[in-house]
Design a protein around this motif. Sequence first.
Motif, PDB file in Angstrom:
ATOM      1  N   GLY A 211      39.412  28.863  23.231  1.00  0.00           N
ATOM      2  CA  GLY A 211      38.022  29.071  23.593  1.00  0.00           C
ATOM      3  C   GLY A 211      37.825  30.043  24.735  1.00  0.00           C
ATOM      4  O   GLY A 211      36.685  30.389  25.068  1.00  0.00           O
ATOM      5  N   GLU A 212      38.915  30.489  25.365  1.00  0.00           N
ATOM      6  CA  GLU A 212      38.809  31.429  26.489  1.00  0.00           C
ATOM      7  C   GLU A 212      39.220  32.842  26.101  1.00  0.00           C
ATOM      8  O   GLU A 212      39.511  33.663  26.966  1.00  0.00           O
ATOM      9  CB  GLU A 212      39.675  30.937  27.656  1.00  0.00           C
ATOM     10  N   THR A 213      39.217  33.137  24.813  1.00  0.00           N
ATOM     11  CA  THR A 213      39.585  34.487  24.358  1.00  0.00           C
ATOM     12  C   THR A 213      38.675  35.566  24.942  1.00  0.00           C
ATOM     13  O   THR A 213      39.169  36.623  25.361  1.00  0.00           O
ATOM     14  CB  THR A 213      39.586  34.544  22.825  1.00  0.00           C
ATOM     15  N   PRO A 214      37.333  35.367  24.963  1.00  0.00           N
ATOM     16  CA  PRO A 214      36.496  36.411  25.588  1.00  0.00           C
ATOM     17  C   PRO A 214      36.888  36.706  27.033  1.00  0.00           C
ATOM     18  O   PRO A 214      36.889  37.866  27.457  1.00  0.00           O
ATOM     19  CB  PRO A 214      35.086  35.822  25.491  1.00  0.00           C
ATOM     20  N   ALA A 215      37.231  35.662  27.782  1.00  0.00           N
ATOM     21  CA  ALA A 215      37.641  35.882  29.172  1.00  0.00           C
ATOM     22  C   ALA A 215      38.953  36.643  29.237  1.00  0.00           C
ATOM     23  O   ALA A 215      39.145  37.509  30.105  1.00  0.00           O
ATOM     24  CB  ALA A 215      37.770  34.544  29.893  1.00  0.00           C
ATOM     25  N   ALA A 216      39.887  36.348  28.322  1.00  0.00           N
ATOM     26  CA  ALA A 216      41.159  37.069  28.303  1.00  0.00           C
ATOM     27  C   ALA A 216      40.944  38.539  27.964  1.00  0.00           C
ATOM     28  O   ALA A 216      41.601  39.422  28.528  1.00  0.00           O
ATOM     29  CB  ALA A 216      42.113  36.415  27.310  1.00  0.00           C
ATOM     30  N   VAL A 217      40.027  38.825  27.036  1.00  0.00           N
ATOM     31  CA  VAL A 217      39.725  40.221  26.682  1.00  0.00           C
ATOM     32  C   VAL A 217      39.110  40.945  27.884  1.00  0.00           C
ATOM     33  O   VAL A 217      39.453  42.097  28.188  1.00  0.00           O
ATOM     34  CB  VAL A 217      38.783  40.262  25.469  1.00  0.00           C
ATOM     35  N   PHE A 218      38.191  40.272  28.573  1.00  0.00           N
ATOM     36  CA  PHE A 218      37.601  40.874  29.764  1.00  0.00           C
ATOM     37  C   PHE A 218      38.672  41.122  30.829  1.00  0.00           C
ATOM     38  O   PHE A 218      38.663  42.164  31.505  1.00  0.00           O
ATOM     39  CB  PHE A 218      36.514  39.962  30.326  1.00  0.00           C
ATOM     40  N   ALA A 219      39.602  40.177  30.998  1.00  0.00           N
ATOM     41  CA  ALA A 219      40.679  40.354  31.968  1.00  0.00           C
ATOM     42  C   ALA A 219      41.560  41.540  31.611  1.00  0.00           C
ATOM     43  O   ALA A 219      42.062  42.245  32.501  1.00  0.00           O
ATOM     44  CB  ALA A 219      41.515  39.080  32.051  1.00  0.00           C
ATOM     45  N   ALA A 220      41.756  41.775  30.302  1.00  0.00           N
ATOM     46  CA  ALA A 220      42.532  42.947  29.887  1.00  0.00           C
ATOM     47  C   ALA A 220      41.815  44.237  30.301  1.00  0.00           C
ATOM     48  O   ALA A 220      42.439  45.183  30.807  1.00  0.00           O
ATOM     49  CB  ALA A 220      42.752  42.913  28.379  1.00  0.00           C
ATOM     50  N   GLY A 221      40.496  44.268  30.080  1.00  0.00           N
ATOM     51  CA  GLY A 221      39.737  45.438  30.533  1.00  0.00           C
ATOM     52  C   GLY A 221      39.762  45.585  32.040  1.00  0.00           C
ATOM     53  O   GLY A 221      39.858  46.694  32.576  1.00  0.00           O
ATOM     54  N   GLN A 222      39.702  44.456  32.737  1.00  0.00           N
ATOM     55  CA  GLN A 222      39.804  44.471  34.197  1.00  0.00           C
ATOM     56  C   GLN A 222      41.138  45.055  34.651  1.00  0.00           C
ATOM     57  O   GLN A 222      41.197  45.856  35.596  1.00  0.00           O
ATOM     58  CB  GLN A 222      39.660  43.039  34.705  1.00  0.00           C
ATOM     59  N   SER A 223      42.228  44.679  33.985  1.00  0.00           N
ATOM     60  CA  SER A 223      43.552  45.197  34.343  1.00  0.00           C
ATOM     61  C   SER A 223      43.633  46.701  34.095  1.00  0.00           C
ATOM     62  O   SER A 223      44.230  47.441  34.891  1.00  0.00           O
ATOM     63  CB  SER A 223      44.626  44.474  33.532  1.00  0.00           C
ATOM     64  N   LEU A 224      43.029  47.156  33.012  1.00  0.00           N
ATOM     65  CA  LEU A 224      43.023  48.594  32.724  1.00  0.00           C
ATOM     66  C   LEU A 224      42.212  49.349  33.768  1.00  0.00           C
ATOM     67  O   LEU A 224      42.603  50.439  34.214  1.00  0.00           O
ATOM     68  CB  LEU A 224      42.458  48.834  31.322  1.00  0.00           C
ATOM     69  N   TYR A 225      41.075  48.763  34.182  1.00  0.00           N
ATOM     70  CA  TYR A 225      40.277  49.397  35.221  1.00  0.00           C
ATOM     71  C   TYR A 225      41.051  49.485  36.532  1.00  0.00           C
ATOM     72  O   TYR A 225      41.031  50.516  37.218  1.00  0.00           O
ATOM     73  CB  TYR A 225      38.970  48.643  35.453  1.00  0.00           C
ATOM     74  N   LEU A 226      41.723  48.393  36.924  1.00  0.00           N
ATOM     75  CA  LEU A 226      42.478  48.404  38.176  1.00  0.00           C
ATOM     76  C   LEU A 226      43.538  49.500  38.172  1.00  0.00           C
ATOM     77  O   LEU A 226      43.773  50.156  39.193  1.00  0.00           O
ATOM     78  CB  LEU A 226      43.133  47.044  38.404  1.00  0.00           C
ATOM     79  N   ALA A 227      44.176  49.713  37.019  1.00  0.00           N
ATOM     80  CA  ALA A 227      45.179  50.772  36.917  1.00  0.00           C
ATOM     81  C   ALA A 227      44.541  52.139  37.107  1.00  0.00           C
ATOM     82  O   ALA A 227      45.049  52.989  37.857  1.00  0.00           O
ATOM     83  CB  ALA A 227      45.887  50.684  35.567  1.00  0.00           C
ATOM     84  N   ALA A 228      43.404  52.381  36.443  1.00  0.00           N
ATOM     85  CA  ALA A 228      42.722  53.670  36.568  1.00  0.00           C
ATOM     86  C   ALA A 228      42.196  53.881  37.982  1.00  0.00           C
ATOM     87  O   ALA A 228      42.301  54.984  38.547  1.00  0.00           O
ATOM     88  CB  ALA A 228      41.587  53.751  35.552  1.00  0.00           C
TER      89      ALA A 228
END
Length: 477
Positions: A211-228
Motif C-alpha cells: 500500500g506504500e508503492t506511491p510513496a516509494a515511487v515519490f522517494a525514487a524521484g526524490q533520490s533522483l532530484y537529490l543527485a541532480a
Amino acid sequence: MSGSLWLKPPRTETPLPAIPRPREEDDTVRAPAGGDLAADPLDELARRLDGFVAAAVHPDEIAAILESDGMTDEHIRLTYGRADSFSLAEDLYARVERRHPEPAAPSGGAWYGELAGCLLRGLVFTLPGLAYVLAAPLLAGAHGRFGLPAGTVPLLAGAVTGWMWNQALSHRAYTWLGLGDRPAAARALLTGAPAGALAGTAAALATAAPGETPAAVFAAGQSLYLAAATVLLVLGRERALLGALLPLTGALPALRWDLPDALRAALLLASLAASVALAAPALRPGLRRSAAGRGGPPRSASLPYGFFGLGSGLLVLHAGVGDTLVGGAGAVIALTLSMGPAEWLLHRFRGESLTRLRTLSTAREFRRAVTGTLVLCLGGYLTVLLALTLAAALAWPGAPWPTLPRLLTLLLIGTVLWLGLLLQAFGAVLSAATVCLLAAAAQTVEPVAGPLATGGAAAVLAALTCALLVRPTAHRA
C-alpha cells in the motif's frame, strides 16, 4: 534538503617559506667578503622566515612550520645550538619585530554578493520541501507504521540514504575542485550521482510496506532530484537549480485550495525533469579522460562527511516530527531556510578570524577576539532561526504557535548544526559527525530524551569549537 548542500570546499594549503637545511658535519663554513667571521645561522634563518615570523601571533606557529619542513631536534642542536624546535621558535619570535599588515577591507559589493549567494542557496535548499505539499494527497495510504503517517518510512529511508551519500560525494568532488581539476570533479559526480539515486531508490523500495508503492515511487524521484541538485550545487549552478524548482511554487495555492491530482503530478514531474536536464550537460567535462584524474584523494577521506550528513539529516527529521504535520513542517522549513544565513555567518567568522590574526599581537588577545566573534555569529544564526520559525508559524494556515519546549529544542538542533558545520569547515569533521550521530541515535531510541541529547551534543560541540578555534594555528590556511 540534502546533506550535500551544507558542504564547503576544502581549504587548500598555502606554500610555506623555504627553510634552510642544516649543514652536514663535513660542510665548510665560508667566510663572507672582507674576512669577517661567518654569519650566525640563526640570523640567516630569521631573514628567510622574516615575513612569517613577523606575522606570527605565538611561537607555536613558528615551531609548526619548522617541524613541517622536517627539521629534527638533532639538526636544530647541530646547526642552531638550540634544544628543540620550540626553543628555536621562541628565539625567532623574540628576534623578529612584530609586523601585522592591515588586511584589505572587502568592498560593500563583495559583502552584498556573498550574502546574496548564500541566501540564494538557502532558497534552493527550501523549495524542494514544497514537493511534499504537492504530493501529500497522492501518498495517502490506509495505514501507517511506528505511529507515523502512511508512506513516511520509505520517504525517510530514501531521504536519509541520499543525504549521507551525496554529502560524501560532494566532498570528493569539492576536493578535486580544490586541486584545480574540474573534469575530475565532474567525473566523480558522473559516476557517483547515479549510484546515489539508485541507492536511495533501493532503500525506499526495501522499506515500503504493501500500500506504500506511491510513496516509494515519490522517494525514487526524490533520490533522483537529490543527485541532480548535488551536481548543480557542487559545480556552482545554483541559479539553474532555482529555475528548475520554480514549478514547485505551484504548491503555494495548494496550501489553501485543493488542486487536481493531475496538476500536482505534472508540477512535480516538470521540476524533476528540469533538474535532471540541467545537470546532465554540467557533467559533460567528466567524459574526458585525464591522467590527473585517475588517482586522486582516497575515497575513505569522504566517509566522515557522509556520516555527518547522516547525523545532521536525522536531527532535522526529528525537528520535523511535531504534534501536527504543519507544526513539524514549519520547523523543517525554518531550518532549511536558515542554512543560507548560516553559510554567510560561517564566512564572516572565517574572515573576521583572519583579520584578527593579522592585526593582534598576542595569543591572549586573539583568543578573546575569536571567542567574541564565535558568540556573535552563533547568536546571530540562532536569532535568524527563531525569526524564521515564528514567521513560518504565522504564514502557514492552521499552524499552531510553537511552544517554548519545541522552540528550545529547535534552537539546540540549530546550535548543533551550525557548530558542526564550523568544525567541518576547519577539518574536524570526524568529531562533528560522531557527536551528531550519537545525538540522533539517542533521539531515535528514546524520543523523550531528545532535548537532553541535543543539549548535550551542543555543549560538546561548543567545547570542541572553543578548544580548536582559539588557537592561531587553526586559522593558518
